[in-house]
Every structure is written in structure tokens, then in C-alpha cells.
Design a protein around this motif. Structure first.
Motif, PDB file in Angstrom:
ATOM      1  N   GLY A   1      -8.824  -5.471  -4.042  1.00 29.10           N
ATOM      2  CA  GLY A   1      -7.636  -5.593  -4.885  1.00 29.10           C
ATOM      3  C   GLY A   1      -6.344  -5.250  -4.182  1.00 29.10           C
ATOM      4  N   ALA A   2      -6.332  -5.242  -2.853  1.00 31.64           N
ATOM      5  CA  ALA A   2      -5.088  -4.960  -2.129  1.00 31.64           C
ATOM      6  C   ALA A   2      -4.079  -6.077  -2.370  1.00 31.64           C
ATOM      7  N   ASP A   3      -2.835  -5.698  -2.568  1.00 34.49           N
ATOM      8  CA  ASP A   3      -1.769  -6.656  -2.843  1.00 34.49           C
ATOM      9  C   ASP A   3      -1.156  -7.130  -1.529  1.00 34.49           C
ATOM     10  N   PRO A   4      -1.338  -8.413  -1.156  1.00 33.99           N
ATOM     11  CA  PRO A   4      -0.741  -8.884   0.103  1.00 33.99           C
ATOM     12  C   PRO A   4       0.774  -8.805   0.118  1.00 33.99           C
ATOM     13  N   ALA A   5       1.388  -8.765  -1.090  1.00 39.06           N
ATOM     14  CA  ALA A   5       2.845  -8.691  -1.163  1.00 39.06           C
ATOM     15  C   ALA A   5       3.353  -7.256  -1.208  1.00 39.06           C
ATOM     16  N   GLY A   6       2.451  -6.273  -1.083  1.00 36.89           N
ATOM     17  CA  GLY A   6       2.878  -4.883  -1.080  1.00 36.89           C
ATOM     18  C   GLY A   6       3.728  -4.545   0.130  1.00 36.89           C
ATOM     19  N   SER A   7       4.442  -3.443   0.027  1.00 37.80           N
ATOM     20  CA  SER A   7       5.396  -3.098   1.087  1.00 37.80           C
ATOM     21  C   SER A   7       4.705  -2.869   2.429  1.00 37.80           C
ATOM     22  N   GLY A   8       3.535  -2.197   2.410  1.00 36.91           N
ATOM     23  CA  GLY A   8       2.860  -1.915   3.670  1.00 36.91           C
ATOM     24  C   GLY A   8       2.387  -3.177   4.367  1.00 36.91           C
ATOM     25  N   LEU A   9       1.692  -4.056   3.635  1.00 37.78           N
ATOM     26  CA  LEU A   9       1.191  -5.289   4.233  1.00 37.78           C
ATOM     27  C   LEU A   9       2.316  -6.254   4.558  1.00 37.78           C
ATOM     28  N   THR A  10       3.370  -6.252   3.746  1.00 33.49           N
ATOM     29  CA  THR A  10       4.526  -7.096   4.053  1.00 33.49           C
ATOM     30  C   THR A  10       5.177  -6.667   5.360  1.00 33.49           C
ATOM     31  N   GLY A  11       5.281  -5.355   5.562  1.00 33.68           N
ATOM     32  CA  GLY A  11       5.826  -4.864   6.824  1.00 33.68           C
ATOM     33  C   GLY A  11       4.972  -5.249   8.012  1.00 33.68           C
ATOM     34  N   LEU A  12       3.640  -5.151   7.847  1.00 30.46           N
ATOM     35  CA  LEU A  12       2.750  -5.572   8.923  1.00 30.46           C
ATOM     36  C   LEU A  12       2.868  -7.068   9.193  1.00 30.46           C
ATOM     37  N   ARG A  13       2.960  -7.858   8.132  1.00 35.78           N
ATOM     38  CA  ARG A  13       3.089  -9.305   8.312  1.00 35.78           C
ATOM     39  C   ARG A  13       4.376  -9.636   9.069  1.00 35.78           C
ATOM     40  N   GLY A  14       5.456  -8.944   8.740  1.00 30.83           N
ATOM     41  CA  GLY A  14       6.706  -9.173   9.454  1.00 30.83           C
ATOM     42  C   GLY A  14       6.619  -8.761  10.912  1.00 30.83           C
ATOM     43  N   ARG A  15       5.940  -7.640  11.179  1.00 29.21           N
ATOM     44  CA  ARG A  15       5.789  -7.181  12.565  1.00 29.21           C
ATOM     45  C   ARG A  15       4.961  -8.178  13.368  1.00 29.21           C
ATOM     46  N   VAL A  16       3.898  -8.714  12.756  1.00 26.82           N
ATOM     47  CA  VAL A  16       3.040  -9.688  13.439  1.00 26.82           C
ATOM     48  C   VAL A  16       3.769 -11.015  13.616  1.00 26.82           C
ATOM     49  N   ALA A  17       4.481 -11.452  12.575  1.00 27.70           N
ATOM     50  CA  ALA A  17       5.200 -12.733  12.649  1.00 27.70           C
ATOM     51  C   ALA A  17       6.287 -12.704  13.712  1.00 27.70           C
ATOM     52  N   ALA A  18       6.859 -11.533  13.976  1.00 27.27           N
ATOM     53  CA  ALA A  18       7.895 -11.437  15.004  1.00 27.27           C
ATOM     54  C   ALA A  18       7.359 -11.800  16.382  1.00 27.27           C
ATOM     55  N   LEU A  19       6.034 -11.707  16.566  1.00 27.97           N
ATOM     56  CA  LEU A  19       5.401 -12.087  17.837  1.00 27.97           C
ATOM     57  C   LEU A  19       4.726 -13.449  17.737  1.00 27.97           C
ATOM     58  N   ASP A  20       5.087 -14.244  16.708  1.00 30.77           N
ATOM     59  CA  ASP A  20       4.472 -15.548  16.455  1.00 30.77           C
ATOM     60  C   ASP A  20       2.997 -15.417  16.119  1.00 30.77           C
ATOM     61  N   GLY A  21       2.616 -14.275  15.576  1.00 30.22           N
ATOM     62  CA  GLY A  21       1.240 -14.069  15.151  1.00 30.22           C
ATOM     63  C   GLY A  21       1.063 -14.351  13.669  1.00 30.22           C
ATOM     64  N   VAL A  22      -0.177 -14.210  13.210  1.00 27.36           N
ATOM     65  CA  VAL A  22      -0.525 -14.477  11.817  1.00 27.36           C
ATOM     66  C   VAL A  22      -1.364 -13.319  11.304  1.00 27.36           C
ATOM     67  N   LEU A  23      -1.086 -12.912  10.058  1.00 26.76           N
ATOM     68  CA  LEU A  23      -1.850 -11.841   9.413  1.00 26.76           C
ATOM     69  C   LEU A  23      -2.548 -12.418   8.184  1.00 26.76           C
ATOM     70  N   TYR A  24      -3.872 -12.232   8.129  1.00 26.99           N
ATOM     71  CA  TYR A  24      -4.672 -12.704   6.991  1.00 26.99           C
ATOM     72  C   TYR A  24      -5.174 -11.487   6.220  1.00 26.99           C
ATOM     73  N   VAL A  25      -5.092 -11.565   4.892  1.00 29.53           N
ATOM     74  CA  VAL A  25      -5.569 -10.490   4.029  1.00 29.53           C
ATOM     75  C   VAL A  25      -6.537 -11.089   3.017  1.00 29.53           C
ATOM     76  N   ASP A  26      -7.765 -10.573   2.994  1.00 27.52           N
ATOM     77  CA  ASP A  26      -8.769 -11.000   2.024  1.00 27.52           C
ATOM     78  C   ASP A  26      -9.272  -9.749   1.323  1.00 27.52           C
ATOM     79  N   SER A  27      -8.905  -9.605   0.046  1.00 26.87           N
ATOM     80  CA  SER A  27      -9.247  -8.380  -0.672  1.00 26.87           C
ATOM     81  C   SER A  27      -9.576  -8.706  -2.127  1.00 26.87           C
ATOM     82  N   PRO A  28     -10.734  -9.329  -2.379  1.00 30.36           N
ATOM     83  CA  PRO A  28     -11.101  -9.619  -3.772  1.00 30.36           C
ATOM     84  C   PRO A  28     -11.422  -8.339  -4.521  1.00 30.36           C
ATOM     85  N   LEU A  29     -11.299  -8.394  -5.839  1.00 32.06           N
ATOM     86  CA  LEU A  29     -11.645  -7.237  -6.660  1.00 32.06           C
ATOM     87  C   LEU A  29     -13.117  -6.910  -6.481  1.00 32.06           C
TER      88      LEU A  29
END
Length: 394
Positions: A353-381
Motif C-alpha cells: 500500500g505504499a503511495d508512489p506519489a508520497g513525498s519520500g518516493l517522489t523525492g527518490l523518483r526526482g533524484r533518479v530521473a535527474a540521472l536519466d534513470g527510472v524508478l518503479y514502485v510495486d506495492s499492492p495491498l
């Protein structure tokens, strides 16, 4: 390792062969689809010719002709996708319009069909020539002449077929795929978004560090100062009480140092500079409240920005798992080869149930995207939660 490479080679050869067969079928299909395109342009263009020449009806006739051409153009899009594995944006309208694409595509398709027909005719003649040689009815001089002429025509035919195939691909990119200007605009938009995300992530991290210092370290230092003050005041009247207070102050000082060290690790781990990514991730395992399994399978050195991003992906993901997922264990796997991307995979057995739009994961996604990387989050309930970051090292 050698067994994996041995099984990979035949599989790669089969995939290449299948792709080659699909492309050959796509070229043949392109010759077939060129016929209805040409018939439409002639059959619909001739009756509408007068209306296209008259200024008052030109726009309406052009719209009508374009509307009928769109299904044939869509057929070409599906052909490129089916046989050549091309992927085009659905909303892209193309450069030059459907009529221009259909006209050029029909011409190139018919010429391609003509070339294929000539190659097929050459194969038949080669068979007849081989039969004549076997039957003794073809002399050496005639055979040499036919071989030279056939070789030249075969070379020209194959070259023409390759050129027409390349032209077909270029036309498809121009009409169905983004132009160079569109790609540049999208790249600018991506960089603007990633830059904004990085700035937001840095600001959020600064606020968290300030909060940790204010609510944690600062409060403990105040308590430490009060203990020392009480010990000083009790020194003359009650030496045993003063010794007890100094012991408490000593323990409090140790806890302050540990918390300050934790805040410093969150800001930037010094082990990255001195020991590398593997040891820095080992430090995360030492401070983690959950059992943490680490598999580090990286060969060769890594760029410093990639190491930093990978470390923060692991640290943030493990911290979130320990705080919010009610997990019993966490596993981290880091893989990479020279010249390839670095893959960081963090998985926990928590409730998900982790929220991909949460502040922590959003910050990680931005840090990864700055290096042309991709972050995938799979967190079903119900879990598990899997976070995968792919970081290019080139």
C-alpha cells in the motif's frame, strides 16, 4: 556463468532470425498495402480533381480526401508496429499530412514490389541456367556472361531494396513518430520536471534534517546541559548524587552522538567517499531495525552520482519499510556490469500500500530521473512492496 552464456547465444540467434523474418514479411506486406493506397488516390483524386482546383471548394475536397486516406494510413501504422516493432505516439499527427504520406508510401511500395518481382524473376533464370549447365546445353562463355550480368543485377536489386526499406522507415518516423523538434521539446520538458523534482527533494531533505536537529539533537543537548548543571550544583552537597547525574550525562552524550551520526549519514554518508557503495549499504544494514539481506553484484567502478543516488534509494526504501510497512525483513539487491545500467532492487514482506506519489518516493523518483534513470514502485495491498531503480552509468 559459461552455461548461461552458452544458452544465451542460441536464444539470441533465434530472436535475430525471427526479427529478420518479420521484417521480410513486413516489406512484402508493404508492397501489398501500396496497391489500395494508389487505387484510392487515383479513384478518389480524379473525381475530386476539379473541386481541388477551385479555390471555393478546395478546402472541403481536401478534407474529404484526407478523411478517406486515414484508414489506409492507419493500416500502414499497424504494419510498421506488427512487423518492425515500431512504437509511435497515438496522438502524433505527423509532418506533411496523411495524403503526402500515402502518396509517397504507395509509390515506394510499388517500386519495392517491382524490385522484388525482378529478384524473383532472376531466381527463376538462375534455376534455368543451373539446369542448362547440368544438361550440358550452356557453354562456358555464356555461363560466365550470365554470371557477371546476374551478379551485377542482383547487387543493384538488393541495394535498391535496402534503400526503399530505409525510405519506408524514414517516412514512418516522419509521419507517425516525433520529429527532431518534438523530441527536443520533450527532452526540455523532462529536464525541467526532473530539475524541479530534485530541487523539491533537496528542500524536503533539508527540512527533515533541520527537524531532526531541532526536535532530536537540540533537545538532547538541552537535557545534557541540565544534567551537567544539576551535577555541578550537587557536587558540594551530595557527591553521590553528583556522580549519578554525571553518569546520566555521559549516557545522554553517547545517545546524542549516535543521533548526530545518524543525521549526518542521512545528509551524506562519508563511507561512499572512503569505502564505496557496498560498504555504505552495509552501514544501512547496521542501523536498520529489521533483518536486512544484501546481495551486491557489481563489477567495475561506478560514477559518483550513480553511487550517491543508489545509496539514497536503498536508505530511503529501507527506512520506509522499517517505519510504515510492518515488515519482518527487507532484501536489497544491487546488480550492474561495465557499460550497463545499475539496478537497485529493494523488497520487503510488509503489508504494501505504499503511495508512489508520497513525498519520500517522489523525492527518490526526482533524484533518479535527474540521472536519466527510472524508478518503479510495486506495492499492492497486502504486500510485498518492491522498489526498483535503474540508473544508467554511461
Amino acid at each position: 556463468m559459461s552455461g548461461g552464456e552458452g544458452s544465451w547465444a542460441p536464444e539470441a540467434a533465434r530472436a535475430a532470425k525471427a526479427a529478420g523474418v518479420a521484417k521480410a514479411a513486413g516489406v512484402a506486406a508493404g508492397c501489398a498495402t501500396a496497391v489500395p493506397g494508389l487505387l484510392y488516390l487515383v479513384g478518389a483524386g480524379v473525381p475530386l480533381g476539379a473541386f481541388l482546383l477551385w479555390p471555393r471548394t478546395r478546402a472541403y475536397a481536401l478534407r474529404l480526401l484526407t478523411r478517406g486516406a486515414r484508414p489506409l494510413v492507419e493500416l500502414e501504422r499497424r504494419r510498421r508496429t506488427r512487423f518492425f516493432a515500431d512504437r509511435f505516439p497515438e496522438a502524433y499527427q505527423g509532418e506533411g499530412g496523411a495524403l503526402r504520406y500515402l502518396a509517397v508510401r504507395s509509390w515506394t511500395g510499388l517500386v519495392c514490389g517491382l524490385v522484388l518481382g525482378l529478384l524473383g524473376y532472376g531466381v527463376v533464370l538462375a534455376g534455368l541456367l543451373a539446369g542448362g549447365v547440368a544438361g550440358g546445353t550452356t557453354g562456358a562463355a555464356e555461363l560466365l556472361t550470365q554470371l557477371v550480368l546476374g551478379g551485377v543485377l542482383l547487387f543493384l536489386g538488393l541495394q535498391g531494396l535496402a534503400a526503399l526499406t530505409a525510405l519506408d522507415a524514414r517516412l514512418a518516423r516522419e509521419h507517425f513518430g516525433p520529429s527532431e523538434r518534438e523530441l527536443l521539446r520533450r527532452r526540455i520538458d523532462e529536464l525541467s520536471v526532473s530539475r524541479a523534482a530534485v530541487v523539491a527533494a533537496v528542500d524536503a531533505e533539508r527540512r527533515r534534517i533541520e527537524r531532526d536537529l531541532h526536535d532530536g539533537v537540540q533537545q538532547r543537548l538541552v537535557a545534557l546541559a541540565m544534567l551537567i548543571g544539576r551535577a555541578r550544583r550537587s557536587g558540594g552537597r551530595d557527591p553521590e548524587r553528583a556522580v549519578e547525574l554525571l553518569g546520566q550525562a555521559h549516557r545522554e552524550a553517547g545517545e546524542v552522538l549516535a543521533e548526530l551520526r545518524e543525521v549526518a549519514w542521512r545528509a551524506y554518508p562519508s563511507a561512499l567517499d572512503s569505502l564505496g557503495l557496498e560498504e555504505a549499504i552495509g552501514g544501512v544494514a547496521q542501523r536498520c531495525a529489521l533483518p536486512l539481506r544484501i546481495a551486491y553484484e557489481v563489477t567495475g567502478p561506478l560514477p559518483r552520482p550513480v553511487e550517491t543516488a543508489a545509496y539514497f534509494v536503498v536508505s530511503e526504501a529501507v527506512t520506509n519499510a522499517a517505519k510504515h510497512s510492518a515488515a519482518g525483513s527487507v532484501s536489497v539487491r544491487v546488480t550492474g556490469t561495465p557499460g550497463g545500467p545499475l539496478t537497485v532492487r529493494v523488497e520487503d514482506d510488509g503489508r504494501g500500500g505504499a503511495d508512489p506519489a508520497g513525498s519520500g518516493l517522489t523525492g527518490l523518483r526526482g533524484r533518479v530521473a535527474a540521472l536519466d534513470g527510472v524508478l518503479y514502485v510495486d506495492s499492492p495491498l497486502g504486500g510485498p512492496t518492491t522498489i526498483v531503480a535503474e540508473l544508467p552509468c554511461a
